[in-house]
Design a protein around this motif. Structure first.
Motif, PDB file in Angstrom:
ATOM      1  N   SER A  75     -79.296   1.308 -10.587  1.00 18.39           N
ATOM      2  CA  SER A  75     -78.662   1.402 -11.690  1.00 18.39           C
ATOM      3  C   SER A  75     -79.652   2.110 -12.899  1.00 18.39           C
ATOM      4  N   ILE A  76     -79.998   1.216 -13.455  1.00 16.45           N
ATOM      5  CA  ILE A  76     -80.423   1.307 -14.701  1.00 16.45           C
ATOM      6  C   ILE A  76     -81.599   1.398 -15.336  1.00 16.45           C
ATOM      7  N   LYS A  83     -81.366   5.636 -14.473  1.00 16.43           N
ATOM      8  CA  LYS A  83     -80.421   5.453 -15.186  1.00 16.43           C
ATOM      9  C   LYS A  83     -79.131   6.332 -15.149  1.00 16.43           C
ATOM     10  N   MET A 129     -76.039   5.560 -15.489  1.00 15.75           N
ATOM     11  CA  MET A 129     -74.949   4.780 -16.429  1.00 15.75           C
ATOM     12  C   MET A 129     -73.384   5.562 -15.831  1.00 15.75           C
ATOM     13  N   LYS A 130     -72.716   5.829 -14.856  1.00 16.36           N
ATOM     14  CA  LYS A 130     -71.784   6.015 -14.601  1.00 16.36           C
ATOM     15  C   LYS A 130     -71.731   4.621 -13.305  1.00 16.36           C
ATOM     16  N   ALA A 187     -71.712   1.527 -15.180  1.00 21.26           N
ATOM     17  CA  ALA A 187     -70.569   1.323 -15.656  1.00 21.26           C
ATOM     18  C   ALA A 187     -69.363   0.360 -15.165  1.00 21.26           C
ATOM     19  N   LEU A 201     -70.070   3.654 -22.334  1.00 21.13           N
ATOM     20  CA  LEU A 201     -71.152   3.615 -21.651  1.00 21.13           C
ATOM     21  C   LEU A 201     -71.568   5.195 -21.247  1.00 21.13           C
ATOM     22  N   GLU A 202     -70.795   5.772 -19.860  1.00 27.04           N
ATOM     23  CA  GLU A 202     -70.966   6.205 -19.585  1.00 27.04           C
ATOM     24  C   GLU A 202     -71.643   8.122 -20.580  1.00 27.04           C
ATOM     25  N   MET A 239     -75.682   8.193 -22.499  1.00 22.48           N
ATOM     26  CA  MET A 239     -77.705   8.439 -22.459  1.00 22.48           C
ATOM     27  C   MET A 239     -77.838   9.888 -23.493  1.00 22.48           C
ATOM     28  N   TYR A 296     -82.822   2.293 -24.896  1.00 28.83           N
ATOM     29  CA  TYR A 296     -83.048   2.467 -23.369  1.00 28.83           C
ATOM     30  C   TYR A 296     -84.521   2.437 -23.280  1.00 28.83           C
TER      31      TYR A 296
END
Length: 264
Positions: free
Chosen positions: A110-111, A114, A116-117, A120, A150-151, A154, A180
């Motif tokens: 997920s990182i 990217k 983010m959902k 999170a 966090l969501e 970005m 990031y």
């Protein structure tokens, strides 16, 4: 003379009577013969009653019982075998808590993407997610974000101070997206990194206090380490990314992303 003849006649009659009496003996003897015949007729009846009546009853009773027992045993064992055999299938593991390696694999993907959902979703609901640009975890100055924050980070253009650069001491003042790229996924950790669980691989001049802030009794971490990117610099461009998880029963929640690299 006449008397003698009369006596002789009587003797003859007596003899005939005697013969008649003797001839009756066999008739009397026929009764014992009938008795054994009668007993032989009764004996088979008595013998046949227990054998043909009991043996078939026992056979008929035992056979259905054994059959029903075998069927019920087969019925009982079949689900168990199915459950046991299906336990190793991926669909049955979906509801089980992941190991720290499995959790880290999902998080690092997920990182990279990217996402983010999804990232999170792994974050600790109460403690949030801390970002440390170097090995030393600064509990006072490191930035911590909740799941909800966090969501949307970005796309957030806000510049934040993420501590200071090693060596120069300048402020690390960057948007989340820029941070990031510089201090989270700044190398291909999925394809090129060596992976270790609860073991540090990269070691620079910066103090690594991970186990002090996150005691091993309560936390696990997975490190992704790249020994070097450019051979010409002889390893001075090594990178590490450490994902820290709090152990919650058999489950894990992400609480820290620690970046590490060579420092002067």
């Amino acid at each position: 003379m006449y008397f003698a003849k009369k006596i002789g006649g009587l003797a003859l009659i007596a003899a005939m009577l005697w013969l008649t009496a003797c001839s009756g003996t066999p008739e009397a003897g026929t009764e014992p013969k009938q008795t054994p015949e009668h007993s032989q007729e009764q004996t088979p009846v008595q013998t046949q009653k227990p054998i043909p009546e009991q043996a078939p009853e026992q056979t008929e009773k035992q056979t259905p019982e054994q059959t029903s027992t075998a069927q019920s045993a087969a019925t009982t064992e079949s689900p168990q075998e199915t459950e046991t055999s299906s336990t190793g299938q991926p669909q049955d593991l979906e509801g089980l808590p992941p190991s720290v390696e499995e959790a880290a694999t999902t998080v690092i993907r997920s990182i990279k993407n990217k996402d983010m959902k999804q990232l999170a979703a792994w974050v600790h609901r109460d403690k949030g997610l801390r970002f440390s640009p170097y090995a030393y975890v600064d509990t006072k100055n490191d930035l911590v974000f909740t799941r909800e924050e966090l969501e949307g980070l970005m796309n957030d253009s806000t510049k934040r101070v993420w501590r200071t650069f090693a060596g120069s001491g300048d402020l690390i003042e960057l948007t989340f997206a820029d941070y990031y790229k510089r201090f989270v996924y700044d190398a291909d950790f999925i394809q090129k990194a060596e992976i270790a669980v609860n073991k540090g691989l990269g070691q620079g001049t910066t103090i690594n206090n991970l186990n002090e802030v996150y005691p091993k009794e309560q936390y696990d971490f997975v490190e992704y380490h790249i020994a070097g990117i450019d051979p010409s610099v002889e390893g001075m461009d090594w990178r590490s990314l450490r994902l820290v998880f709090e152990k919650i029963g058999e489950d894990h929640a992400l609480v820290g992303i620690i970046h590490d690299q060579w420092t002067p």
